[in-house]
Write a protein that holds these residues in place. Structure first.
Motif, PDB file in Angstrom:
ATOM      1  N   MET A  12      -5.798 -18.455  -6.268  1.00 30.96           N
ATOM      2  CA  MET A  12      -4.667 -18.208  -5.356  1.00 30.96           C
ATOM      3  C   MET A  12      -3.663 -17.319  -6.073  1.00 30.96           C
ATOM      4  O   MET A  12      -3.255 -17.624  -7.204  1.00 30.96           O
ATOM      5  N   ILE A  13      -3.267 -16.261  -5.427  1.00 28.76           N
ATOM      6  CA  ILE A  13      -2.307 -15.343  -6.046  1.00 28.76           C
ATOM      7  C   ILE A  13      -0.952 -15.520  -5.371  1.00 28.76           C
ATOM      8  O   ILE A  13      -0.840 -15.294  -4.166  1.00 28.76           O
ATOM      9  N   PRO A  14       0.071 -15.924  -6.132  1.00 31.29           N
ATOM     10  CA  PRO A  14       1.398 -15.930  -5.506  1.00 31.29           C
ATOM     11  C   PRO A  14       1.843 -14.474  -5.379  1.00 31.29           C
ATOM     12  O   PRO A  14       1.934 -13.784  -6.390  1.00 31.29           O
ATOM     13  N   PHE A  15       2.011 -14.025  -4.164  1.00 30.91           N
ATOM     14  CA  PHE A  15       2.335 -12.597  -4.012  1.00 30.91           C
ATOM     15  C   PHE A  15       3.590 -12.394  -3.192  1.00 30.91           C
ATOM     16  O   PHE A  15       3.973 -13.231  -2.380  1.00 30.91           O
ATOM     17  N   LYS A  16       4.215 -11.247  -3.440  1.00 27.08           N
ATOM     18  CA  LYS A  16       5.418 -10.833  -2.702  1.00 27.08           C
ATOM     19  C   LYS A  16       5.047 -10.193  -1.380  1.00 27.08           C
ATOM     20  O   LYS A  16       5.731 -10.343  -0.379  1.00 27.08           O
ATOM     21  N   ASN A  17       3.983  -9.387  -1.438  1.00 30.23           N
ATOM     22  CA  ASN A  17       3.614  -8.583  -0.275  1.00 30.23           C
ATOM     23  C   ASN A  17       2.112  -8.381  -0.214  1.00 30.23           C
ATOM     24  O   ASN A  17       1.461  -8.313  -1.248  1.00 30.23           O
ATOM     25  N   GLU A  18       1.597  -8.287   0.989  1.00 28.25           N
ATOM     26  CA  GLU A  18       0.241  -7.778   1.175  1.00 28.25           C
ATOM     27  C   GLU A  18       0.373  -6.321   1.601  1.00 28.25           C
ATOM     28  O   GLU A  18       1.077  -6.004   2.563  1.00 28.25           O
ATOM     29  N   LEU A  19      -0.289  -5.472   0.848  1.00 33.73           N
ATOM     30  CA  LEU A  19      -0.189  -4.037   1.079  1.00 33.73           C
ATOM     31  C   LEU A  19      -1.569  -3.468   1.413  1.00 33.73           C
ATOM     32  O   LEU A  19      -2.582  -4.133   1.180  1.00 33.73           O
ATOM     33  N   ALA A  20      -1.592  -2.276   1.933  1.00 37.43           N
ATOM     34  CA  ALA A  20      -2.872  -1.594   2.120  1.00 37.43           C
ATOM     35  C   ALA A  20      -2.668  -0.094   1.958  1.00 37.43           C
ATOM     36  O   ALA A  20      -1.599   0.441   2.260  1.00 37.43           O
ATOM     37  N   VAL A  21      -3.699   0.540   1.432  1.00 39.81           N
ATOM     38  CA  VAL A  21      -3.700   1.992   1.285  1.00 39.81           C
ATOM     39  C   VAL A  21      -5.021   2.504   1.838  1.00 39.81           C
ATOM     40  O   VAL A  21      -6.086   2.006   1.473  1.00 39.81           O
ATOM     41  N   ILE A  22      -4.939   3.468   2.724  1.00 39.19           N
ATOM     42  CA  ILE A  22      -6.161   4.088   3.238  1.00 39.19           C
ATOM     43  C   ILE A  22      -6.423   5.371   2.461  1.00 39.19           C
ATOM     44  O   ILE A  22      -5.532   6.204   2.301  1.00 39.19           O
TER      45      ILE A  22
ATOM     46  N   LEU B  95     -11.662   4.660   3.310  1.00 37.53           N
ATOM     47  CA  LEU B  95     -11.751   3.357   2.653  1.00 37.53           C
ATOM     48  C   LEU B  95     -10.372   2.702   2.772  1.00 37.53           C
ATOM     49  O   LEU B  95      -9.382   3.244   2.267  1.00 37.53           O
ATOM     50  N   ALA B  96     -10.320   1.590   3.472  1.00 41.37           N
ATOM     51  CA  ALA B  96      -9.054   0.857   3.599  1.00 41.37           C
ATOM     52  C   ALA B  96      -9.011  -0.172   2.475  1.00 41.37           C
ATOM     53  O   ALA B  96      -9.891  -1.022   2.383  1.00 41.37           O
ATOM     54  N   VAL B  97      -8.023  -0.042   1.608  1.00 45.73           N
ATOM     55  CA  VAL B  97      -7.937  -0.899   0.422  1.00 45.73           C
ATOM     56  C   VAL B  97      -6.787  -1.887   0.614  1.00 45.73           C
ATOM     57  O   VAL B  97      -5.621  -1.495   0.668  1.00 45.73           O
ATOM     58  N   GLU B  98      -7.140  -3.159   0.766  1.00 46.46           N
ATOM     59  CA  GLU B  98      -6.120  -4.197   0.933  1.00 46.46           C
ATOM     60  C   GLU B  98      -5.766  -4.774  -0.434  1.00 46.46           C
ATOM     61  O   GLU B  98      -6.654  -5.034  -1.245  1.00 46.46           O
ATOM     62  N   MET B  99      -4.472  -4.988  -0.658  1.00 49.35           N
ATOM     63  CA  MET B  99      -3.996  -5.384  -1.983  1.00 49.35           C
ATOM     64  C   MET B  99      -2.918  -6.452  -1.894  1.00 49.35           C
ATOM     65  O   MET B  99      -2.227  -6.565  -0.887  1.00 49.35           O
ATOM     66  N   PHE B 100      -2.745  -7.142  -3.019  1.00 47.81           N
ATOM     67  CA  PHE B 100      -1.586  -8.018  -3.192  1.00 47.81           C
ATOM     68  C   PHE B 100      -0.611  -7.368  -4.168  1.00 47.81           C
ATOM     69  O   PHE B 100      -1.035  -6.847  -5.203  1.00 47.81           O
ATOM     70  N   GLN B 101       0.676  -7.429  -3.829  1.00 49.01           N
ATOM     71  CA  GLN B 101       1.710  -7.108  -4.817  1.00 49.01           C
ATOM     72  C   GLN B 101       2.175  -8.448  -5.369  1.00 49.01           C
ATOM     73  O   GLN B 101       2.780  -9.246  -4.652  1.00 49.01           O
ATOM     74  N   THR B 102       1.844  -8.730  -6.631  1.00 52.02           N
ATOM     75  CA  THR B 102       2.167 -10.056  -7.194  1.00 52.02           C
ATOM     76  C   THR B 102       3.660 -10.168  -7.482  1.00 52.02           C
ATOM     77  O   THR B 102       4.408  -9.182  -7.390  1.00 52.02           O
ATOM     78  N   GLU B 103       4.046 -11.343  -7.877  1.00 49.24           N
ATOM     79  CA  GLU B 103       5.473 -11.542  -8.177  1.00 49.24           C
ATOM     80  C   GLU B 103       5.931 -10.731  -9.383  1.00 49.24           C
ATOM     81  O   GLU B 103       7.115 -10.460  -9.539  1.00 49.24           O
ATOM     82  N   ASN B 104       4.988 -10.327 -10.219  1.00 47.37           N
ATOM     83  CA  ASN B 104       5.317  -9.446 -11.357  1.00 47.37           C
ATOM     84  C   ASN B 104       5.077  -7.974 -11.045  1.00 47.37           C
ATOM     85  O   ASN B 104       4.960  -7.164 -11.961  1.00 47.37           O
ATOM     86  N   ASP B 105       4.957  -7.664  -9.777  1.00 45.53           N
ATOM     87  CA  ASP B 105       4.690  -6.279  -9.353  1.00 45.53           C
ATOM     88  C   ASP B 105       3.379  -5.720  -9.872  1.00 45.53           C
ATOM     89  O   ASP B 105       3.218  -4.501 -10.013  1.00 45.53           O
TER      90      ASP B 105
END
Lengths: 385, 385
Positions: free
Chosen positions: A182-192, A252-262
Motif C-alpha cells: 500500500m502506498i500512502p500517496f498525495k495524488n494519482e497522476l497519469a501521463v500519456i 501508452l497511458a502511464v498511471e502513477m502515484f505521487q507519494t508523500e515524499n514526492d
C-alpha cells in the motif's frame, strides 16, 4: 505510404467508445477502417468503413480479420495475442506490438518488467493462485494491509481490492494474482506518451485524477495536474522512460502515484487511448486519438500542449436505473460555457456502466473545476419512463 | 425532447463535406441521422445512420425522405423548396425554414430583402435575363464597371463576373441576374451567426478573407480579422440584425465588405455551415457544426469565442491533375505545430475541386499566418502515377 483517401486499410480490434473516438480522426483524414467487435451494437459500428462481428479472444477470428488490413491496432487489451504474433510474422504491422502487449496484459509480468528495468514501482509479490498467497500470510511472510490484484482481465476497478485482514480475501477468485505494498500517496497522476516507429516521442501534460472522498471512484481528470513543476517534470521523464523501455508504438497511458515524499511510482500502464486523455479532444492542440493514429501510421506526432485547461467527468449509469438511457439535465449543462458532452451511444444504461463523459474547458483551471463540480451534480444517467 | 441515444431522427439534405463535418457532432451526441445525396460516393455516406441516394431538387424524393425524420436541415441550398414547404406544413421541423431559404436562394430576392429591411448592401439592379441588362447598358442606364451575378445556382465563384466593357458579357448565360455596384473595399469579412427557435442568438468573431493578390481566390480565412475593434463590433451587430430579420434558425454565414470608409455592406449570406467557419473546429470553444446542431435542435448555443487564433487554407485540386488523389507533402505539414488537415474523402481530384482544408492554430496570429503561408506553399493536391 499514402494513407489519405487511398486503398490503405487500418484495422481496429474492439468497437467501443475508444474506437469510436479514434474514428473521428480516421474520418477527418479519410483513412479506411475495419473494425472487429463481439457486439452488433458496438459504438464503432457507425463511422467505420467495414464492421465485423466476432470474438476478440478467438485466434481464427482475429487472424482472419487481421489479414484484411495493412496496419492493425486495438482499443482494448483483451485480444488474442497469438493471432497478433502470427499476423506480425506475416508482415502485417501490428501497433502496439504483441511483444509489448504481452508484457502489459499480465500485471505480474508488467511488475517484473518494471523491476528488471529499474522503473520505480511499489513492492509486490506474485502468486500463481490465491491459496499460495494465503499460505504466505499464515507464514507471516505477507503483512496487512496490501493491495490484491488479479493479474489478468481486471477492468475499471474490478480485480483490485485492498486487503486489511484475512476476511477481506473471502469471495476473491482463486486466480493468478499479485500483492502490492500500500502506498500512502498525495495524488494519482497519469501521463500519456505517444511514440511512433521512427522513435519520435512526446508526452502530454501530467493529469491529476481526483477521487471521490468516500467512494473509491475517479471523479475528475484534471489537466494540468495542480502539482509542483518539479514533480510534473519528473513524472513526464519517467513516463518517457517507460515508453522507450517497452519500445512502445502508439499511445501508452502511464498511471502513477505521487507519494508523500514526492516520489513517482508507476501504478500501471495501458497501451491505448485512455480515459485520462479524453480531455485532450477539447483542450489539446492534438487529441490523444489523433496522436495514436499519427503514431501507428508513423506520421509526425502532433503538439501535445493544451490550448486551455481541461477537466473530464465520466458519465456512468446511476444506481437504481437499468434500461433505455436518458441523460437528465443534459440541456442544462450544455448551457454553460466550455461544456461538451460525449455520448458513447450505448442504448441501455445500468449502474456504473460508462455511458459517456463531459469535458469542461476554461482558461482558468479553478473556474473549470467549479463548473465540473456543477456538471457532476447536475447531469444524471437514468432510464426512461 | 430526448435527442441523445434515442429514437429521434435528424435528416440532412446533402452529403458533402459540410454534412460530413456536421456528422462528427451528431456522432459525439449519438443523434440518429438520415442523409440524402445524389452521389453514391458522398463524403457523408460513412458516419450517418442511414444513407439515401437521390436528387435533392426532386419534389417526391425530398418529400419522401423528409417524412422519415423529425427535424430536417440541409448542407446545400439547392434543394426542392416546395417539398420543404409541404413537409413543414405537415409538422416536420425544417431548419432553416423554407421561408428563409426562399429569401436567400435567389440573389435578386435576397437583395430586395436587404433593401426593404434597411440592411446596408451595395446598390443593384435586377434583370429577368441578360438581354434586358444589355438594353440598359445601351440606354446608358447601367454604367461600367459593375458586378454581374446570376441570381441562382452560382457556387464558389461561378455565376459572378466583373464587367468592365460590353465584351465581358460574351459567353455569360442568358439567365435572371443582377448588376451590383463595384465596391472599393479594404477587406472582405464574414460573421457566422447561430440562432435557435427560442431566439437565443450568438455571433462568432469576425473573420477576414485574404485573397490571392492576382488570382481572385480566397487564400486564407483568418480569425480574428485583423481589423479595428469598432469595425468588428459593427460587423457583428449587422450580422445579428440580418439573422433576426430573416427570423433565421441554424447558422447564417454573413459575408461583408469593409469599405474604404469603414462602412460595412452585406455581400451575401449562406444559411448553413460555411467555409469561413471551418477554423472553428480547432480554434473555437464550440465549432460552427456543433452550434448548427444545437441551434436546429433548440438546445442552448455553445460559446463562440476562440481558444486560440485560427487560420484556414482550402485544399483545392492543382491545375493539370485529374484522377486518384494524392496529398503531396501532407506528412511535412503535419510535422508543424498546430496544423490539422481535413480530407473530405473525394477519391478523384480535378483542377480547383475542393478536396479538403487545413487549419492552423496558434496563440499568436502572426505566427499562425506565417505557418499558413508555408502550408499553402508546401501541400499540393495532385493525382497518383
Amino acid at each position: 505510404m499514402n494513407y489519405f483517401s487511398s486503398n490503405f486499410k487500418l484495422g481496429i480490434l474492439g468497437g467501443g467508445q475508444l474506437g469510436k473516438m479514434l474514428l473521428f480522426d480516421t474520418r477527418k483524414f479519410d483513412i479506411q477502417t475495419y473494425v472487429l467487435d463481439p457486439s452488433d451494437e458496438a459504438p464503432c459500428k457507425i463511422a467505420c468503413n467495414n464492421f465485423f462481428k466476432g470474438d476478440l479472444m478467438d485466434f481464427e477470428t482475429v487472424y482472419n480479420f487481421g489479414k484484411l488490413v495493412d496496419v492493425l491496432t486495438f482499443e482494448i487489451e483483451l485480444v488474442n495475442i497469438k493471432a497478433l504474433e502470427k499476423l506480425e510474422s506475416e508482415g502485417i504491422k501490428v501497433f502496439p506490438s504483441p511483444k509489448t502487449l504481452k508484457l502489459i496484459q499480465n500485471k505480474g509480468v508488467q511488475k517484473d518488467f518494471y523491476a528488471k528495468n529499474n522503473i520505480p514501482t511499489s513492492d509486490y509479490k506474485r502468486f500463481d493462485n490465491l491459496k499460495k498467497l494465503v499460505v504466505q500470510i499464515l507464514d507471516s511472510k505477507l503483512k496487512f494491509p496490501f493491495v490484491w490484484k488479479c493479474t489478468q482481465f481486471g477492468y475499471d476497478g474490478t480485480g483490485v481490492k485492498i486487503i486489511r485482514c484475512i476476511e477481506d480475501l473471502d469471495n476473491l477468485p482463486d486466480v493468478e494474482c499479485i500483492a502490492e505494498a500500500m502506498i500512502p500517496f498525495k495524488n494519482e497522476l497519469a501521463v500519456i506518451v505517444c511514440r511512433n516507429p521512427s522513435g519520435d516521442i512526446k508526452t502530454y501534460p501530467v493529469v491529476e485524477m481526483e477521487f471521490h472522498p468516500e467512494a473509491n471512484q475517479v471523479e475528475y481528470v484534471i489537466c494540468p495536474a495542480r502539482i509542483d513543476n518539479k514533480v510534473a517534470t519528473k513524472a513526464r521523464a519517467i513516463a518517457l522512460d517507460v515508453s522507450e523501455k517497452f519500445n512502445h508504438v502508439g499511445l501508452l497511458a502511464v498511471e502513477m502515484f505521487q507519494t508523500e515524499n514526492d516520489e513517482i511510482l508507476i501504478n500501471e500502464v495501458a497501451p491505448r487511448p485512455h480515459n485520462s486523455g479524453h480531455y485532450s479532444i477539447e483542450a489539446s492542440y492534438t487529441s490523444q486519438f489523433e496522436n495514436h493514429l499519427r503514431a501507428i501510421l508513423n506520421l509526425p506526432l502532433g503538439n501535445t500542449d493544451s490550448k486551455v485547461a481541461g477537466i473530464m467527468v465520466n458519465l456512468v449509469g446511476a444506481e437504481g436505473f437499468s434500461g433505455d438511457v436518458v441523460y437528465e439535465n443534459i440541456e442544462k449543462i450544455m448551457s454553460w460555457n466550455g461544456v461538451t458532452p460525449h455520448i458513447y451511444g450505448k442504448k441501455q444504461t445500468r449502474p456504473f456502466r460508462k455511458m459517456g463523459h463531459v469535458t469542461i474547458v476554461n482558461e482558468d483551471i479553478n473556474k473549470a473545476r467549479k463548473i465540473a463540480e456543477e456538471v457532476k451534480n447536475t447531469i444524471r444517467v437514468i432510464s426512461g419512463q
